[in-house]
Design a protein around this motif. Structure first.
Motif, PDB file in Angstrom:
ATOM      1  N   GLY A 244       0.833  -1.197   0.000  1.00 35.79           N
ATOM      2  CA  GLY A 244       0.000   0.000   0.000  1.00 35.79           C
ATOM      3  C   GLY A 244       0.866   1.243   0.000  1.00 35.79           C
ATOM      4  O   GLY A 244       2.037   1.201   0.387  1.00 35.79           O
ATOM      5  N   LYS A 245       0.300   2.360  -0.434  1.00 37.22           N
ATOM      6  CA  LYS A 245       1.077   3.587  -0.575  1.00 37.22           C
ATOM      7  C   LYS A 245       0.722   4.612   0.497  1.00 37.22           C
ATOM      8  O   LYS A 245      -0.401   4.715   0.946  1.00 37.22           O
ATOM      9  CB  LYS A 245       0.837   4.190  -1.960  1.00 37.22           C
ATOM     10  CG  LYS A 245       1.334   3.318  -3.101  1.00 37.22           C
ATOM     11  CD  LYS A 245       1.095   3.970  -4.447  1.00 37.22           C
ATOM     12  CE  LYS A 245       1.601   3.101  -5.594  1.00 37.22           C
ATOM     13  NZ  LYS A 245       1.353   3.732  -6.915  1.00 37.22           N
ATOM     14  N   HIS A 246       1.745   5.371   0.900  1.00 42.47           N
ATOM     15  CA  HIS A 246       1.592   6.483   1.825  1.00 42.47           C
ATOM     16  C   HIS A 246       2.245   7.690   1.159  1.00 42.47           C
ATOM     17  O   HIS A 246       3.328   7.564   0.577  1.00 42.47           O
ATOM     18  CB  HIS A 246       2.275   6.155   3.155  1.00 42.47           C
ATOM     19  CG  HIS A 246       2.048   7.183   4.214  1.00 42.47           C
ATOM     20  ND1 HIS A 246       2.716   8.382   4.239  1.00 42.47           N
ATOM     21  CD2 HIS A 246       1.214   7.201   5.294  1.00 42.47           C
ATOM     22  CE1 HIS A 246       2.315   9.094   5.280  1.00 42.47           C
ATOM     23  NE2 HIS A 246       1.406   8.398   5.939  1.00 42.47           N
ATOM     24  N   PRO A 247       1.625   8.874   1.212  1.00 41.91           N
ATOM     25  CA  PRO A 247       2.158  10.036   0.466  1.00 41.91           C
ATOM     26  C   PRO A 247       3.517  10.535   0.912  1.00 41.91           C
ATOM     27  O   PRO A 247       4.211  11.192   0.136  1.00 41.91           O
ATOM     28  CB  PRO A 247       1.080  11.105   0.679  1.00 41.91           C
ATOM     29  CG  PRO A 247       0.339  10.687   1.905  1.00 41.91           C
ATOM     30  CD  PRO A 247       0.345   9.190   1.874  1.00 41.91           C
ATOM     31  N   THR A 248       3.921  10.248   2.154  1.00 43.13           N
ATOM     32  CA  THR A 248       5.233  10.729   2.613  1.00 43.13           C
ATOM     33  C   THR A 248       6.093   9.576   3.138  1.00 43.13           C
ATOM     34  O   THR A 248       6.882   9.751   4.053  1.00 43.13           O
ATOM     35  CB  THR A 248       5.074  11.805   3.718  1.00 43.13           C
ATOM     36  OG1 THR A 248       4.391  11.231   4.838  1.00 43.13           O
ATOM     37  CG2 THR A 248       4.300  12.999   3.216  1.00 43.13           C
ATOM     38  N   GLN A 249       5.951   8.406   2.533  1.00 49.26           N
ATOM     39  CA  GLN A 249       6.686   7.227   2.999  1.00 49.26           C
ATOM     40  C   GLN A 249       8.189   7.407   2.829  1.00 49.26           C
ATOM     41  O   GLN A 249       8.680   7.758   1.760  1.00 49.26           O
ATOM     42  CB  GLN A 249       6.229   5.992   2.221  1.00 49.26           C
ATOM     43  CG  GLN A 249       6.887   4.700   2.688  1.00 49.26           C
ATOM     44  CD  GLN A 249       6.243   3.475   2.041  1.00 49.26           C
ATOM     45  OE1 GLN A 249       5.053   3.483   1.756  1.00 49.26           O
ATOM     46  NE2 GLN A 249       7.021   2.446   1.806  1.00 49.26           N
ATOM     47  N   LYS A 250       8.936   7.146   3.897  1.00 50.45           N
ATOM     48  CA  LYS A 250      10.389   7.265   3.865  1.00 50.45           C
ATOM     49  C   LYS A 250      11.011   5.962   3.364  1.00 50.45           C
ATOM     50  O   LYS A 250      10.498   4.872   3.628  1.00 50.45           O
ATOM     51  CB  LYS A 250      10.930   7.574   5.270  1.00 50.45           C
ATOM     52  CG  LYS A 250      10.516   8.948   5.786  1.00 50.45           C
ATOM     53  CD  LYS A 250      11.186  10.050   4.983  1.00 50.45           C
ATOM     54  CE  LYS A 250      10.727  11.440   5.397  1.00 50.45           C
ATOM     55  NZ  LYS A 250       9.377  11.773   4.923  1.00 50.45           N
ATOM     56  N   PRO A 251      12.147   6.048   2.648  1.00 51.42           N
ATOM     57  CA  PRO A 251      12.816   4.841   2.156  1.00 51.42           C
ATOM     58  C   PRO A 251      13.456   4.060   3.311  1.00 51.42           C
ATOM     59  O   PRO A 251      13.873   4.644   4.314  1.00 51.42           O
ATOM     60  CB  PRO A 251      13.881   5.383   1.204  1.00 51.42           C
ATOM     61  CG  PRO A 251      14.123   6.778   1.644  1.00 51.42           C
ATOM     62  CD  PRO A 251      12.822   7.279   2.198  1.00 51.42           C
TER      63      PRO A 251
END
Length: 268
Positions: free
Chosen positions: A198-205
């Motif tokens: 799933g995606k998050h708009p500010t996901q950190k690597p």
């Protein structure tokens, strides 16, 4: 199972031997955590970027609005509101952080100056100002300023002469080819392979949290993320033998965190 640091009245969304996920308001949950119970905190708080503008993502023009959690009021967020918000959650984090513990906070120009001030006002001493330089930032559509390609990560400890924070200098030197690691870290945005659940708009690597965790914690220590989003902090904490507590107000993102942790544990 790991010790429950939060009040028994707070139900856990997900639990393993190494991790606990809690769905709810971070402000309320932090109040119900044991004092000086965590060794390190990583926080990626709201940037308050949701102003109905546009940006570029994967070659397409998209809205910058992240969600209701990225606004304090319907009409946007004032400077005073933002700073009051930052001081409040940082104050609560200080209560649960051990005397020798440290806190890392990520932000952009929209909130990082308030956070730096709030840290000092709430009794912290900034250790480092990390600049994360992105190799593949989205282009600037307005063409009226330089392309935004960096974020700042502040690393701080309690401003107490007795405080002795942990820093794995040798590990950082080893990871940097035998040379002292500098405070500018360069790398790409989060890979698509890290967003399969799933995606998050500010996901950190993941590489960013890997470095932070290895630099400032030891195996078995407890790491807290009060705005855990899609759970990158938890994935890296558990991967490297630390214990993790994640809090988020969004059930959608909490489910992503849960799936990522389950996948990691199943692959072990």
């Amino acid at each position: 199972m790991m010790e429950k640091i939060v009040s028994k009245n707070i139900p856990l969304y997900f639990e393993t031997e190494e991790s606990q996920l809690i769905l709810g308001d971070s402000f309320e949950i932090l109040k119900k955590m044991k004092s000086e119970s965590v060794d390190m905190i990583f926080a990626d708080p709201p940037y308050f970027l949701s102003n109905d503008g546009v940006t570029c993502q994967a070659g397409k023009m998209v809205s910058v609005n992240k969600g209701s959690w990225d606004k304090l009021s319907k009409d946007g967020t004032s400077v005073e509101e933002k700073h009051k918000f930052n001081r409040k959650w940082i104050r609560l984090c200080k209560k649960v952080l051990k005397s020798n513990g440290t806190i890392w906070i990520s932000g952009t120009l929209h909130n990082i100056y308030s956070i730096g001030m709030a840290l000092e006002q709430e009794g912290f001493k900034i250790i480092n100002n990390i600049t994360w330089q992105k190799t593949n930032p989205p282009p600037n559509l307005a063409c009226r300023c330089f392309t935004h390609s960096t974020e700042t990560i502040l690393w701080a400890r309690k401003n107490d002469k007795k405080s002795r924070h942990f820093f794995n200098y040798q590990k950082m030197k080893e990871m940097n080819g035998g040379k002292q690691m500098k405070d500018v870290w360069t790398g790409s945005l989060t890979k698509p392979s890290e967003k399969l659940e799933g995606k998050h708009p500010t996901q950190k690597p993941e590489y960013l949290l890997e470095r932070i965790i290895l630099a400032s914690t030891e195996k078995g220590q407890v790491i807290l993320d009060p705005f855990c989003g899609s759970g990158t902090t938890g994935v890296e904490a558990v991967k490297y033998g630390r214990k993790f507590i994640g809090i988020d107000v969004s059930e959608e993102y909490m489910e992503i965190s849960k799936k990522r942790l389950e996948k990691l544990l199943n692959d072990k």
